[in-house]
Motif scaffolding. Structure first.
Motif, short mmCIF file in Angstrom:
data_model
loop_
_atom_site.label_atom_id
_atom_site.label_comp_id
_atom_site.label_asym_id
_atom_site.label_seq_id
_atom_site.Cartn_x
_atom_site.Cartn_y
_atom_site.Cartn_z
N GLY A 225 0.61 -0.84 0.06
CA GLY A 225 0.23 0.03 0.07
C GLY A 225 0.87 1.48 0.19
O GLY A 225 0.85 1.79 -1.35
N HIS A 226 0.96 2.10 1.12
CA HIS A 226 1.90 3.20 1.09
C HIS A 226 3.36 2.78 -0.09
O HIS A 226 3.36 3.30 -0.38
CB HIS A 226 2.97 3.05 2.56
CG HIS A 226 3.04 4.46 3.02
ND1 HIS A 226 2.30 5.78 3.13
CD2 HIS A 226 4.54 4.50 3.31
CE1 HIS A 226 3.16 6.28 3.21
NE2 HIS A 226 4.57 5.88 3.13
N THR A 227 3.65 1.68 0.50
CA THR A 227 4.97 1.59 0.08
C THR A 227 4.56 -0.16 -0.37
O THR A 227 4.36 -1.03 -0.03
CB THR A 227 6.53 1.27 -0.21
OG1 THR A 227 6.51 0.41 1.13
CG2 THR A 227 6.87 2.74 0.29
N PRO A 228 4.94 -0.79 -1.98
CA PRO A 228 4.72 -2.13 -1.79
C PRO A 228 5.53 -3.21 -1.08
O PRO A 228 4.84 -3.98 -0.59
CB PRO A 228 5.49 -2.50 -3.47
CG PRO A 228 5.74 -1.39 -4.02
CD PRO A 228 6.24 0.07 -2.65
N GLY A 229 6.67 -2.74 0.05
CA GLY A 229 7.00 -4.06 0.98
C GLY A 229 6.61 -2.87 2.36
O GLY A 229 6.70 -3.59 2.87
N HIS A 230 5.82 -2.63 2.04
CA HIS A 230 5.32 -1.22 3.51
C HIS A 230 5.13 -2.69 4.87
O HIS A 230 4.47 -3.57 4.36
CB HIS A 230 4.69 -0.54 3.29
CG HIS A 230 4.06 0.31 4.89
ND1 HIS A 230 3.18 -0.40 5.55
CD2 HIS A 230 4.47 1.14 5.42
CE1 HIS A 230 3.23 0.44 7.26
NE2 HIS A 230 3.86 1.51 6.47
N SER A 231 5.54 -2.40 5.82
CA SER A 231 5.16 -3.62 7.17
C SER A 231 4.97 -3.31 8.17
O SER A 231 5.38 -2.01 8.07
CB SER A 231 6.20 -4.31 7.10
OG SER A 231 6.91 -5.13 5.87
#
Length: 317
Positions: A225-231
């Motif tokens: 979402g926020h970035t593809p790998g945001h965790s």
């Protein structure tokens, strides 16, 4: 009749103390760390300072009049205000885990009130060499910049493990900025910081795909979402739970979870992630901490009609 006060000498001492307080640097009067216990897991929320940004970035897809009304209701300035920068230090199972690393001290950014993490870790008596693991929610510069400050890498232990989603590292090899809405210069600064970080710390990266247990009760999970790998990082011990949401949730996200933040690379997916996360947190009643909620950003989520409500925790002294 009992005597009230201690006479002129004590009055002078009181005045002297007041004048000493007034002479202290202003940043010493601002709280910069807050401790939370999650079962057997020790948590310290640390302020990396504040980042002044245009208010439009809170919801660039929102009607300007509606956005202005929300800002007025929140007693916030209309043009720009200070976003908090929060970092979390966790101690679990003999491991000391830093979740995100703050903005750092890039001289080209001219942000003197941010990038305070290294100084504030030192003031809390925390040696950088004691950190066994770092978890990155994503690789925006306000989450990795502290690792790029001159002299920091030399203080970190050589066997340090840096946990980050594989999708995040891949994304920053050729980042897409077509859906963001950032002030000029930010895309270049973000790209530069991510490239430098990947180059300097590649040998210490520990990549995961969807979910990974970093330490007992410390699990990092990719949301995208926020970035593809945001965790996000979930802490669990006994009956206690706390989620560090990174940039999945912003101040306006409770009232308007569908508003797009200017830093979101996939704003529509980020909104879906935000709703799912807030719905889950409201159902579990667990504590929430996030990067850009007002320090110390410890609280819970309640449902409010079609939106949500932020319930700040009462500070525990």
């Amino acid at each position: 009749m009992p005597r009230i006060g201690g006479g002129q000498q004590e009055a002078n001492m009181s005045l002297d103390n007041t004048s000493q307080l007034e002479r202290r640097p202003p940043d010493e009067l601002v709280p910069s760390r807050y401790a939370v216990q999650v079962g057997d897991i020790e948590v310290l929320v640390i302020s990396d300072g504040v980042l002044p940004l245009p208010t439009k970035m809170l919801g660039h897809n929102a009607d300007s009049a509606v956005r202005a009304a929300w800002l007025k209701d929140m007693f916030l300035p209309q043009d720009a205000f200070d976003w908090s920068l929060n970092v979390v230090l966790v101690h679990s199972g003999g491991q000391t885990i830093l979740i995100d690393a703050g903005l750092g001290l890039d001289p080209d950014l001219n942000l003197p009130r941010a990038g305070q993490l290294v100084k504030r870790l030192a003031s809390a008596g925390i040696d950088l060499a004691s950190v066994t693991d770092i978890v990155l929610t994503h690789m925006h510069m306000d989450h990795i910049g502290g690792l790029l400050v001159e002299g920091v890498k030399e203080q970190l232990r050589p066997d340090l493990r840096i946990h980050v989603a594989a999708a995040e590292v891949t994304f920053w090899e050729a980042p897409d900025f077509t859906h963001v809405n950032m002030p000029p210069g930010f895309p270049d600064a973000l790209r530069s910081a991510a490239t430098r970080f990947a180059s300097e710390y590649r040998s210490q990266l520990r990549l995961f795909d969807e979910e990974h247990e970093v330490a007992p009760g410390v699990v990092v999970r990719r949301t995208g979402g926020h970035t593809p790998g945001h965790s996000v990082v979930r802490l669990a011990s006994g009956e206690d739970r706390l989620t560090f949401a990174g940039d999945a949730v912003f101040t306006v996200g409770f009232d308007h979870p569908d508003w797009h933040n200017g830093f979101e690379h996939d704003p529509e997916e980020a909104a879906r992630v935000r709703v799912r996360l807030l719905t889950e947190l409201a159902a579990t009643g667990e504590q929430l901490v996030a990067t850009h909620l007002p320090f110390p950003s410890v609280g819970r989520v309640a449902v409010a009609g079609d939106a949500f409500r932020w319930v700040p925790a009462f500070w525990d002294y």
